[in-house]
Design a protein around this motif. Structure first.
Motif, mmCIF file in Angstrom:
data_model
loop_
_atom_site.group_PDB
_atom_site.id
_atom_site.type_symbol
_atom_site.label_atom_id
_atom_site.label_comp_id
_atom_site.label_asym_id
_atom_site.label_seq_id
_atom_site.Cartn_x
_atom_site.Cartn_y
_atom_site.Cartn_z
ATOM 1 N N GLU A 188 -18.658 -38.938 -27.225
ATOM 2 C CA GLU A 188 -18.482 -40.387 -27.142
ATOM 3 C C GLU A 188 -19.609 -41.066 -26.368
ATOM 4 O O GLU A 188 -19.774 -42.280 -26.480
ATOM 5 N N ALA A 189 -20.382 -40.299 -25.602
ATOM 6 C CA ALA A 189 -21.518 -40.868 -24.861
ATOM 7 C C ALA A 189 -22.802 -40.888 -25.671
ATOM 8 O O ALA A 189 -23.779 -41.531 -25.256
ATOM 9 N N LEU A 190 -22.830 -40.201 -26.822
ATOM 10 C CA LEU A 190 -24.027 -40.246 -27.658
ATOM 11 C C LEU A 190 -24.276 -41.690 -28.095
ATOM 12 O O LEU A 190 -23.340 -42.405 -28.458
ATOM 13 N N PRO A 191 -25.519 -42.156 -28.048
ATOM 14 C CA PRO A 191 -25.787 -43.593 -28.217
ATOM 15 C C PRO A 191 -25.158 -44.237 -29.442
ATOM 16 O O PRO A 191 -24.537 -45.299 -29.348
ATOM 17 N N LYS A 192 -25.296 -43.632 -30.613
ATOM 18 C CA LYS A 192 -24.745 -44.256 -31.828
ATOM 19 C C LYS A 192 -23.218 -44.288 -31.804
ATOM 20 O O LYS A 192 -22.596 -45.252 -32.268
ATOM 21 N N ILE A 193 -22.617 -43.234 -31.252
ATOM 22 C CA ILE A 193 -21.158 -43.180 -31.185
ATOM 23 C C ILE A 193 -20.648 -44.151 -30.121
ATOM 24 O O ILE A 193 -19.672 -44.878 -30.336
ATOM 25 N N ALA A 194 -21.316 -44.177 -28.979
ATOM 26 C CA ALA A 194 -20.915 -45.098 -27.910
ATOM 27 C C ALA A 194 -21.016 -46.545 -28.380
ATOM 28 O O ALA A 194 -20.137 -47.372 -28.083
ATOM 29 N N ASN A 195 -22.067 -46.858 -29.119
ATOM 30 C CA ASN A 195 -22.248 -48.219 -29.618
ATOM 31 C C ASN A 195 -21.153 -48.586 -30.620
ATOM 32 O O ASN A 195 -20.619 -49.713 -30.591
ATOM 33 N N TYR A 196 -20.797 -47.636 -31.478
ATOM 34 C CA TYR A 196 -19.734 -47.901 -32.438
ATOM 35 C C TYR A 196 -18.402 -48.150 -31.734
ATOM 36 O O TYR A 196 -17.686 -49.118 -32.039
ATOM 37 N N ILE A 197 -18.056 -47.269 -30.780
ATOM 38 C CA ILE A 197 -16.790 -47.414 -30.068
ATOM 39 C C ILE A 197 -16.731 -48.739 -29.319
ATOM 40 O O ILE A 197 -15.705 -49.428 -29.319
ATOM 41 N N LYS A 198 -17.846 -49.123 -28.724
ATOM 42 C CA LYS A 198 -17.896 -50.371 -27.950
ATOM 43 C C LYS A 198 -17.673 -51.593 -28.845
ATOM 44 O O LYS A 198 -17.033 -52.577 -28.433
ATOM 45 N N ASN A 199 -18.158 -51.547 -30.071
ATOM 46 C CA ASN A 199 -18.177 -52.741 -30.916
ATOM 47 C C ASN A 199 -17.167 -52.729 -32.067
ATOM 48 O O ASN A 199 -17.049 -53.729 -32.789
#
Length: 205
Positions: A188-199
């Motif tokens: 979940e901390a990987l940039p693309k995954i973190a960005n998806y979860i955030k948005n």
């Protein structure tokens, strides 16, 4: 690049792993969000009468796991060897079994319920057995990466974090599983995954 159109309900459900894959692949897609009251009228338009359906250049394909396996191959999110892919499939199968067992204990159709005995069996018997196996797979990864296989994230990792998101409705249920908790944090901390979860839109289910 093909044109992708995902048909699914306004929920996470079986469509979320597909959304995770598009995020991980950095690939654009469109989504037709089907509202539940509209579904009976739309259902006959889909070959199996089920969602999700992914249109690829206008051609529709059903079945979430078949779609996910295809997208993983397209986006470079499979394992590097056939043995890696076999192990990913085994983990995915265990995650699907756990998902069904959890939903049987906690949902009646689209409504929440609580079957105390089914939930106890899930938490005390089924989950320890299968999560115990998955933790051994992750710990036994010879690269020491903390992923399911190899030294990079694959779609098996995404299926696992999606499952954790579902069953964490009971916040204590994941507490005993240190390896899986660390895995979830890592992915979940990987940039693309973190960005998806955030948005991503706020969806309860």
């Amino acid at each position: 690049m093909p044109k992708y159109l995902l048909h699914y309900f306004d929920m996470k459900g079986r469509g979320e792993i597909i959304r995770f894959l598009f995020a991980a692949g950095g690939v654009q897609y469109e989504e037709n969000v089907v509202q539940l009251p509209d579904w009976p009228a739309q259902k006959p338009n889909h070959a199996l009468g089920l969602l999700p359906v992914l249109e690829i250049d206008g051609k529709p394909f059903p079945e979430s796991i078949s779609i996910s396996r295809y997208l993983a191959a397209e986006f470079g999110l499979q394992g590097k060897t056939n043995l890696d892919n076999l192990l990913i499939d085994v983990v995915v199968d265990q995650c699907l079994f756990l998902r069904e067992a959890f939903c049987d204990a906690n949902f009646e159709g689209e409504k929440l319920k609580q079957d105390a005995e089914l939930h106890r069996k899930f938490k005390d018997e089924t989950l320890p057995r299968l999560f115990g196996y998955i933790e051994k797979v992750i710990s036994g990864n010879s690269t020491g990466s903390g992923f399911v296989v190899g030294d990079q994230m694959t779609w098996g990792d995404l299926v696992l974090i999606d499952l954790c998101d579902i069953i964490a409705r009971d916040p204590s249920i994941l507490t005993p599983y240190k390896v899986i908790n660390e895995h979830r944090k890592k992915v979940e901390a990987l940039p693309k995954i973190a960005n998806y979860i955030k948005n991503r839109p706020l969806r309860e289910f």
